[in-house]
Design a protein around this motif. Structure first.
Motif, PDB file in Angstrom:
ATOM      1  N   ALA A   1       0.832  -1.212   0.000  1.00 50.44           N
ATOM      2  CA  ALA A   1       0.000   0.000   0.000  1.00 50.44           C
ATOM      3  C   ALA A   1       0.866   1.261   0.000  1.00 50.44           C
ATOM      4  CB  ALA A   1      -0.928  -0.009   1.216  1.00 50.44           C
ATOM      5  N   ALA A   2       1.962   1.221   0.738  1.00 53.99           N
ATOM      6  CA  ALA A   2       2.861   2.380   0.772  1.00 53.99           C
ATOM      7  C   ALA A   2       3.455   2.627  -0.611  1.00 53.99           C
ATOM      8  CB  ALA A   2       3.975   2.147   1.800  1.00 53.99           C
ATOM      9  N   ASP A   3       3.859   1.543  -1.249  1.00 54.13           N
ATOM     10  CA  ASP A   3       4.444   1.658  -2.581  1.00 54.13           C
ATOM     11  C   ASP A   3       3.410   2.206  -3.574  1.00 54.13           C
ATOM     12  OD1 ASP A   3       6.780   1.006  -4.309  1.00 54.13           O
ATOM     13  OD2 ASP A   3       5.319  -0.275  -5.308  1.00 54.13           O
ATOM     14  N   ALA A   4       2.188   1.719  -3.465  1.00 58.41           N
ATOM     15  CA  ALA A   4       1.136   2.174  -4.380  1.00 58.41           C
ATOM     16  C   ALA A   4       0.796   3.644  -4.146  1.00 58.41           C
ATOM     17  CB  ALA A   4      -0.105   1.299  -4.215  1.00 58.41           C
ATOM     18  N   ALA A   5       0.940   4.099  -2.904  1.00 56.78           N
ATOM     19  CA  ALA A   5       0.591   5.493  -2.576  1.00 56.78           C
ATOM     20  C   ALA A   5       1.716   6.467  -2.917  1.00 56.78           C
ATOM     21  CB  ALA A   5       0.269   5.595  -1.082  1.00 56.78           C
ATOM     22  N   PHE A   6       2.921   5.944  -3.166  1.00 54.50           N
ATOM     23  CA  PHE A   6       4.104   6.805  -3.270  1.00 54.50           C
ATOM     24  C   PHE A   6       3.985   7.868  -4.364  1.00 54.50           C
ATOM     25  CE2 PHE A   6       8.730   7.056  -4.801  1.00 54.50           C
ATOM     26  CZ  PHE A   6       9.015   8.136  -3.993  1.00 54.50           C
ATOM     27  N   ASP A   7       3.649   7.441  -5.580  1.00 54.00           N
ATOM     28  CA  ASP A   7       3.628   8.421  -6.673  1.00 54.00           C
ATOM     29  C   ASP A   7       2.574   9.502  -6.467  1.00 54.00           C
ATOM     30  OD1 ASP A   7       5.830   7.564  -8.135  1.00 54.00           O
ATOM     31  OD2 ASP A   7       4.683   6.110  -9.304  1.00 54.00           O
ATOM     32  N   THR A   8       1.432   9.106  -5.907  1.00 51.25           N
ATOM     33  CA  THR A   8       0.394  10.113  -5.621  1.00 51.25           C
ATOM     34  C   THR A   8       0.884  11.075  -4.544  1.00 51.25           C
ATOM     35  OG1 THR A   8      -1.290   8.454  -6.096  1.00 51.25           O
ATOM     36  CG2 THR A   8      -2.010  10.431  -4.906  1.00 51.25           C
ATOM     37  N   TYR A   9       1.459  10.513  -3.486  1.00 50.55           N
ATOM     38  CA  TYR A   9       1.853  11.360  -2.366  1.00 50.55           C
ATOM     39  C   TYR A   9       2.987  12.305  -2.750  1.00 50.55           C
ATOM     40  CZ  TYR A   9       3.240  12.942   2.237  1.00 50.55           C
ATOM     41  OH  TYR A   9       3.567  13.745   3.309  1.00 50.55           O
ATOM     42  N   ARG A  10       3.953  11.799  -3.495  1.00 49.60           N
ATOM     43  CA  ARG A  10       5.107  12.655  -3.814  1.00 49.60           C
ATOM     44  C   ARG A  10       4.738  13.753  -4.809  1.00 49.60           C
ATOM     45  NH1 ARG A  10       8.827  11.144  -8.257  1.00 49.60           N
ATOM     46  NH2 ARG A  10       8.088   9.320  -9.389  1.00 49.60           N
ATOM     47  N   ALA A  11       3.595  13.558  -5.489  1.00 48.55           N
ATOM     48  CA  ALA A  11       3.155  14.588  -6.433  1.00 48.55           C
ATOM     49  C   ALA A  11       2.342  15.701  -5.759  1.00 48.55           C
ATOM     50  CB  ALA A  11       2.334  13.944  -7.548  1.00 48.55           C
ATOM     51  N   THR A  12       2.086  15.590  -4.453  1.00 49.31           N
ATOM     52  CA  THR A  12       1.334  16.660  -3.776  1.00 49.31           C
ATOM     53  C   THR A  12       2.121  17.964  -3.820  1.00 49.31           C
ATOM     54  OG1 THR A  12       2.304  15.915  -1.671  1.00 49.31           O
ATOM     55  CG2 THR A  12       0.062  15.181  -2.143  1.00 49.31           C
ATOM     56  N   SER A  13       1.393  19.059  -3.838  1.00 48.81           N
ATOM     57  CA  SER A  13       2.065  20.366  -3.841  1.00 48.81           C
ATOM     58  C   SER A  13       2.709  20.601  -2.482  1.00 48.81           C
ATOM     59  CB  SER A  13       1.042  21.466  -4.112  1.00 48.81           C
ATOM     60  OG  SER A  13       0.176  21.585  -2.998  1.00 48.81           O
ATOM     61  N   ARG A  14       3.660  21.537  -2.459  1.00 50.02           N
ATOM     62  CA  ARG A  14       4.289  21.864  -1.181  1.00 50.02           C
ATOM     63  C   ARG A  14       3.244  22.297  -0.161  1.00 50.02           C
ATOM     64  NH1 ARG A  14       7.922  24.321  -4.707  1.00 50.02           N
ATOM     65  NH2 ARG A  14       7.060  26.373  -4.253  1.00 50.02           N
ATOM     66  N   GLU A  15       2.292  23.104  -0.613  1.00 46.65           N
ATOM     67  CA  GLU A  15       1.279  23.617   0.312  1.00 46.65           C
ATOM     68  C   GLU A  15       0.407  22.481   0.853  1.00 46.65           C
ATOM     69  OE1 GLU A  15       0.961  26.394   1.877  1.00 46.65           O
ATOM     70  OE2 GLU A  15      -0.842  25.583   2.852  1.00 46.65           O
ATOM     71  N   ASP A  16      -0.003  21.564  -0.011  1.00 53.13           N
ATOM     72  CA  ASP A  16      -0.845  20.456   0.453  1.00 53.13           C
ATOM     73  C   ASP A  16      -0.089  19.566   1.442  1.00 53.13           C
ATOM     74  OD1 ASP A  16      -2.908  21.371  -1.055  1.00 53.13           O
ATOM     75  OD2 ASP A  16      -2.798  19.808  -2.598  1.00 53.13           O
ATOM     76  N   ARG A  17       1.178  19.350   1.145  1.00 53.98           N
ATOM     77  CA  ARG A  17       1.941  18.475   2.040  1.00 53.98           C
ATOM     78  C   ARG A  17       2.161  19.152   3.392  1.00 53.98           C
ATOM     79  NH1 ARG A  17       7.363  16.344  -0.352  1.00 53.98           N
ATOM     80  NH2 ARG A  17       6.085  15.958  -2.187  1.00 53.98           N
ATOM     81  N   ALA A  18       2.428  20.453   3.356  1.00 51.23           N
ATOM     82  CA  ALA A  18       2.611  21.204   4.598  1.00 51.23           C
ATOM     83  C   ALA A  18       1.324  21.188   5.423  1.00 51.23           C
ATOM     84  CB  ALA A  18       3.023  22.643   4.285  1.00 51.23           C
TER      85      ALA A  18
END
Lengths: 509, 509
Positions: free
Chosen positions: B33-50
């Motif tokens: 699940a972590a691997d599957a989520a990686f590309d979506t998560y790393r594509a989040t904007s700086r603001e969304d991740r913050a």
């Protein structure tokens, strides 16, 4: 054995006077001298260190034609290529001199004290990067100048403030000795301790093993085979104090021919591809050993043109007889894989020359044969014909880590390129479009690195100015009196032109 | 066994409902699940991740008193300490949110093309740091909040763009579950895939071993014992694709009492030292386990005051019975070393409480006994009496790598301090003056790291904003069409406020 002889790569015959072989006592003495020189060398000013790097470049140029002659003879590489490589080596030293001057590599950070903060006051905290200690560098076979005695590992380690002990590649002892003499002249001219740079040479692996195992060595730079890199890493991990081995090892550098580009210029790409494949007898870390494309007329045209070019290509002198034999064995192994078709394979004309080899296979056969994806060091490549984008993606996902991936693409290919990019980013250190991977620019934004087994540490690069980071570590200073703080972290250095992160905000001056 | 029970640290008795134990299938599912989520998560904007990091902080605060209660009960640490630690955890998440917003961690670099350059044109090269992939984090026993489920490793990995799979510490399953619920709420509230954060718990080492061995995990964060860290590193090195284990392991944190300071305030230093030694029952990575000073009246006064304070100190509940037993064994081992004198050692009142222990020895006896320099996790320390500066320096040089070194010094001590600093820099990650090592500020210039065995990678820190670097790697983009370049590297992002290195020159905007 106390001496060994340089070999003329083109003839396989001994050349010139024998070279003395260093022994284990020499290794221990070199490491002791490097350790003793460390504190003096790391305390040099940015300007003095930069001037030292530039002086090395001048001394290398002052060697004149004798260096070009020696390197060409020992490596079998043409004079023009060696002259280019010398230019690259000297430019690299100058670039690191510039980097040292900027001070950016020190990553200075200051968090001012907050004596009134509740519930607890914050102390004054200041951070800088310091060099890790003496570094062992292994000369590479395929770049007798740019990845050897005064190559990228040496330049970046010296720039960081680390003394260097180099284990010269046994295939070019004369070249290595000449460059070592130039560096030693620069050490003396700059008034630095002799332990800042030392050169060891010999044909056995014992010498390098002892160097990596010496407790005074704090990091290792290596460019070479996967077996060699892994062996050094194992030794380094087994030490009482394990150290990092920055090994650049194995890569087949996939080239993706995307549909529209392939359709519009398949034949031209085929010819240009063989130009990249055969450069330097294919003896590049970034040699294009794998071509991926989707079936169609464009791919047929590419394969036809590439096959023709390979058939017409001439055997080239390889770096050593051993490398030539190993190349022939790798080509033989590929030839015998099920489902792998030989498109054009020249015969090995003699035991010093390698002939270009080109194969093709299907995606399913490639995926079924792990051996088809193994690096064959030399001018050998395999074209993998994929049924569709899905199959192409499956092949990419099955690959090991790589130094580079190349996209040949038109505007109409941007959709598929965008879909493949996330896969490529997870696999490689450098993604390039509409060029060939064999040129590696020495600049600030270059990454010559990538996931295992391309390198042993995907967080680093061995080419480009970021390579200095391998040899640095952070130290934090809390509430230190100004007089004993490192000069670059004192208040009077606040506006000295070196960028600093002040309480999380970057200030240029 | 499919369930296990939380233990009340103070009584050693089971507490509350049993917790389900995760099995190896859960590990594999979490990594997938972590691997599957990686590309979506790393594509989040700086603001969304913050915003996500801040949301985690809010959800942790929203747990209210139940969290403080659980963490205090499971760790035996007082409520006030847990409340502070909760504040630190939330502040840390907010600090990483700020870091994410600055974009500095991306280390953007652009080398513009030079089409006219001779002999070869330079291609356009652009570099950014990308996250390494799913990260495994091991919760620490001694910081149930700040170094555990939502602690520094998790915060920095999530900030970098890496999904996190945490192996909670088995000593605080209830605390871990509560925090995991808070993070999961934040994941949902921010519309992120569930694989961005997952929590595994169980009492066996098998679970953590399987996690480190899973091919989808790309890095590991660990704070704990030397044996534990080395075991994980060994597993990680033996993988088909080796990965880094960032382990913060073992440190005795030398405190140097320099002559003038010792003379002017020996007794006061002795009392203050015991305050640092006994904080949190001595269960800090930065606990002052070694005191170095030169013989004299000042040192006598220090020892006298420290001995008195230790004698008066009360036994404190330790994190677990196993840690308490191991502490008692360590104190016993120190007591029996030749030349080591017991100054004050409380008895262990019961099997959940540890008593402060203080020893002294001579430099020569210390140097002759490697065991005297081993970490005893808990409130134990040893004073090493040196004859002179030379002997003090010899002791420093013989030490293994450490997280910190502390100098107590006056202006008159600046000479000796300056002479010792180069030795200290080679041994430790943080050098502090006139304070105690046990407070670790979470800020930009903090280094909580140091040479082996303090950590497994002296180039990194596990506390402070530089910790994000552990989970990033560089990727270079060469001649890519603007439409497929990462947005932060496109021309229109040139003046977006994120600092960039343009052809080697740092530009703020």
């Amino acid at each position: 054995m106390t001496e060994f002889t340089s070999i003329n790569a083109a003839t396989g015959e001994p050349h010139g006077d024998p070279h003395p072989i260093n022994n284990l006592e020499d290794v221990a003495a070199a490491c002791a001298a490097a350790d003793a020189a460390f504190d003096t060398y790391r305390a040099t000013s940015r300007e003095d260190r930069a001037a030292f790097l530039e002086c090395i470049g001048e001394e290398i140029m002052a060697l004149g034609d004798s260096l070009v002659e020696a390197a060409s003879l020992e490596s079998g590489l043409p004079r023009a290529r060696i002259e280019n490589e010398r230019g690259r080596t000297v430019t690299q030293l100058r670039l690191f001199a510039e980097v040292v001057r900027t001070g950016l590599w020190q990553q200075l950070r200051i968090d001012p004290a907050m004596p009134e903060r509740q519930p607890l006051p914050r102390p004054d905290l200041r951070l800088r990067m310091i060099p890790v200690g003496p570094v062992a560098v292994f000369g590479a076979s395929n770049f007798p100048l740019a990845f050897s005695t005064a190559g990228g590992d040496t330049a970046s380690a010296l720039a960081a403030g680390c003394p260097v002990v180099i284990k010269g590649h046994p295939a070019h002892p004369l070249t290595g000795s000449l460059v070592a003499q130039a560096i030693t002249k620069a050490v003396n001219a700059c008034g630095l301790p002799a332990g800042v740079f030392q050169h060891l040479v010999g044909p056995s692996n014992e010498l390098g093993a002892a160097l990596v195992q010496d407790s005074r060595i704090m990091a290792v730079g290596f460019t070479g085979s996967r077996a060699g890199g892994l062996a050094l890493a194992k030794l380094a991990q087994a030490r009482e104090v394990p150290i990092p081995v920055y090994a650049e090892m194995s890569s087949i550098n996939p080239v993706l021919l995307l549909p529209s580009a392939l359709k519009s210029r398949g034949a031209d790409l085929g010819t240009a591809f063989v130009g990249s494949l055969t450069m330097g007898a294919g003896q590049f870390c970034t040699n294009p050993g794998l071509v991926l494309a989707i079936e169609g007329e464009g791919l047929d045209a590419f394969v036809e043109a590439a096959t023709r070019s390979v058939s017409q290509s001439q055997p080239q002198v390889m770096l050593t007889k051993a490398i030539c034999a190993s190349y022939a064995k790798g080509v033989e192994a590929l030839s015998s894989l099920p489902g792998v078709e030989k498109l054009a394979v020249g015969t090995v004309s003699d035991d010093t020359r390698g002939a270009t080899a080109l194969f093709q296979t299907t995606a399913s056969a490639f995926l079924a044969n792990k051996a088809a994806a193994e690096e064959v060091f030399g001018a050998s490549s395999i074209v993998v014909r994929c049924k569709d984008e899905g199959e192409l993606k499956s092949v990419l996902e099955a690959l090991e880590g790589q130094l580079t991936a190349t996209l040949h693409m038109d505007e109409a290919d941007e959709g598929i390129a965008a879909r493949l990019l996330p896969v490529l980013e997870r696999k490689v250190g450098r993604i390039l479009a509409n060029g060939w991977p064999t040129g590696v620019e020495v600049s600030h934004a270059m990454v010559h690195g990538g996931p295992f087994p391309a390198t042993s540490d995907p967080g680093m690069t061995s080419v480009g100015t970021l390579a200095i980071d391998r040899f640095l570590r952070p130290v934090s200073y809390q509430s230190l009196a100004p007089s004993i703080l490192p000069p670059e972290l004192r208040q009077e250095a606040l506006n000295d032109g070196v960028p600093k992160l002040i309480d999380g905000t970057l200030k240029l001056n």
